[in-house]
Design an enzyme around this catalytic site. Structure first.
Site, PDB file in Angstrom:
ATOM      1  N   ASP A 241       1.945   9.048  -0.484  1.00 36.30           N
ATOM      2  CA  ASP A 241       2.974   8.048  -0.221  1.00 36.30           C
ATOM      3  C   ASP A 241       4.164   8.777   0.366  1.00 36.30           C
ATOM      4  O   ASP A 241       4.348   9.984   0.117  1.00 36.30           O
ATOM      5  CB  ASP A 241       3.371   7.312  -1.508  1.00 36.30           C
ATOM      6  N   ASP A 268       4.003  10.744   5.221  1.00 31.99           N
ATOM      7  CA  ASP A 268       4.178   9.530   6.013  1.00 31.99           C
ATOM      8  C   ASP A 268       2.833   9.191   6.631  1.00 31.99           C
ATOM      9  O   ASP A 268       2.274   9.972   7.405  1.00 31.99           O
ATOM     10  CB  ASP A 268       5.225   9.793   7.095  1.00 31.99           C
ATOM     11  N   ASP A 284      -3.418   0.075   1.985  1.00 30.63           N
ATOM     12  CA  ASP A 284      -2.652  -1.100   1.562  1.00 30.63           C
ATOM     13  C   ASP A 284      -1.282  -0.953   2.207  1.00 30.63           C
ATOM     14  O   ASP A 284      -0.332  -0.449   1.614  1.00 30.63           O
ATOM     15  CB  ASP A 284      -2.557  -1.123   0.037  1.00 30.63           C
ATOM     16  N   CYS A 337      -0.415  -7.856   1.943  1.00 31.14           N
ATOM     17  CA  CYS A 337      -0.057  -9.044   1.158  1.00 31.14           C
ATOM     18  C   CYS A 337       0.739  -9.983   2.059  1.00 31.14           C
ATOM     19  O   CYS A 337       1.775 -10.525   1.680  1.00 31.14           O
ATOM     20  CB  CYS A 337       0.700  -8.682  -0.112  1.00 31.14           C
TER      21      CYS A 337
END
Length: 383
Positions: A241, A268, A284, A337
């Site tokens: 992350d 990154d 994700d 999402c």
């Protein structure tokens, strides 16, 4: 409003909460999540008890849930209209109370921005109206813990609905006081849990008999990694992350979840080099979050539709980088999402143009289950 209603303790308390909500909304400018803003506000104004804080916060969220509907209403009136619509039915005395505000009878018509940009199959009306009500709390029961978890909830007299490994509860339940988070259950929205279908599909179609190498390249809190761990059972996991603090928190969560066979690095995803090739990459990706705005309804007011293109550009940069690290015939699990086609099917089309094959894609519609709406696609790299 009549004097009788003002003297009624219930309505007098409501009116006090309403005035406080109006004050808070007049101070809020959308630059930080409202949950953080209102928490800071209450920390500076100690006079509010816990019940007062919950009710005032709920009234603020009722205002946001209407989006840009009813621009003619004053802030207090719009709050009351949102509160009225937040439940299917009310006692007669409440209906009379609402009538005293002289509210419009027509339904809200500008709840959600950019409704013509949705992924295929999303019902515009059902999805937008779902934002009037707060979503439920969902837990995923981890393997081997179903009996213990349900027994604890029954002992505490907590109402719940169990479907397969998914628990649905009221948002007011303090689950951390009842069960062991991350070890027995994971707090995970219903649609996020349904991504398991594509992980199970990967398990079926993957012909490599070796322990799979898996990279969760936008790991955040690690929920998808724990899900993959529970489904695949054996894997060699890499997580990354861009935020060091996130990985610090993820390490603690993995300890609680007993996920041990992994390595982590700060990177990154648009440029990260994990130093190896993978059988499965879970992406994700950062997105508009538009499928989750029933939980953060301030976005209905403050989100700028033009920023969708910025997310699309970022997503394209991430996938362009990470597919270099797929083994020949390896798999990419792409997740958002978001409800916007550009972030979903549009990105799948771009990946197909780069040679990846679509295995299956899902628009995970949660708006009829008081859950989030998401998108997921399993894709295969060329041999």
């Amino acid at each position: 409003m009549s004097n009788t209603k003002i003297q009624d303790p219930v309505f007098r308390r409501f009116y006090s909460h309403l005035n406080s909500a109006v004050t808070i909304l007049q101070l809020y400018d959308g630059r930080i999540p409202f949950a953080h803003f209102v928490k800071n506000y209450f920390s500076q104004h100690k006079k509010f008890g816990s019940k007062d804080r919950r009710q005032i916060s709920e009234l603020c969220y009722c205002y946001f849930r209407l989006g840009r509907s009813y621009p003619q209403l004053a802030t207090g009136q719009k709050i009351v209209k949102g509160y009225w619509l937040s439940k299917a039915s009310w006692p007669d005395e409440w209906l009379a109370f609402f009538d005293s505000f002289h509210l419009p009878k027509e339904s809200p018509d500008h709840i959600f921005p950019a409704v013509h940009s949705f992924s295929a199959g999303i019902n515009n009306d059902a999805f937008t109206r779902s934002h009037l009500i707060q979503p439920d709390l969902f837990l995923r029961v981890r393997p081997g813990h179903k009996g213990a978890v349900t027994d604890k909830l029954k002992t505490a007299d907590i109402p719940f609905v169990l479907t397969d490994d998914s628990l649905r509860l009221s948002n007011s339940v303090r689950v951390e006081d009842l069960v062991r988070l991350n070890q027995e259950v994971v707090v995970q929205d219903l649609s996020s849990q349904r991504v398991a279908k594509l992980l199970q599909l990967y398990q079926t179609v993957n012909k490599n008999e070796m322990v799979p190498l898996v990279w969760d390249c936008c790991a955040a809190s690690g929920g998808k990694s724990i899900l993959a761990n529970d489904i695949l059972q054996q894997m060699e996991l890499t997580v990354s992350d861009i935020r060091p603090t996130i990985l610090f928190n993820l390490k603690k969560r993995f300890q609680e979840a007993r996920v041990k066979n992994y390595r982590a690095f700060v990177g990154d995803a648009t440029s990260a080099n994990p130093g190896r090739l993978f059988d499965l990459i879970i992406a994700d990706v950062p997105c508009s979050g538009s499928g989750t705005w029933a939980r953060t309804p301030e976005q209905l007011l403050y989100f700028e539709p033009g920023s969708i293109d910025a997310f699309v550009k970022l997503q394209s940069s991430i996938t362009a980088n990470i597919i270099q690290y797929l083994k020949p015939g390896g798999y990419l699990l792409y997740i958002t999402c978001s409800v916007f086609e550009k972030e979903n099917e549009g990105q799948v089309n771009l990946l197909q143009n780069k040679g990846l094959q679509l295995v299956e894609q899902l628009v995970l519609k949660g708006y009829k289950q008081k859950a989030d709406t998401m998108f997921a696609a399993l894709m295969k790299a060329p041999m």
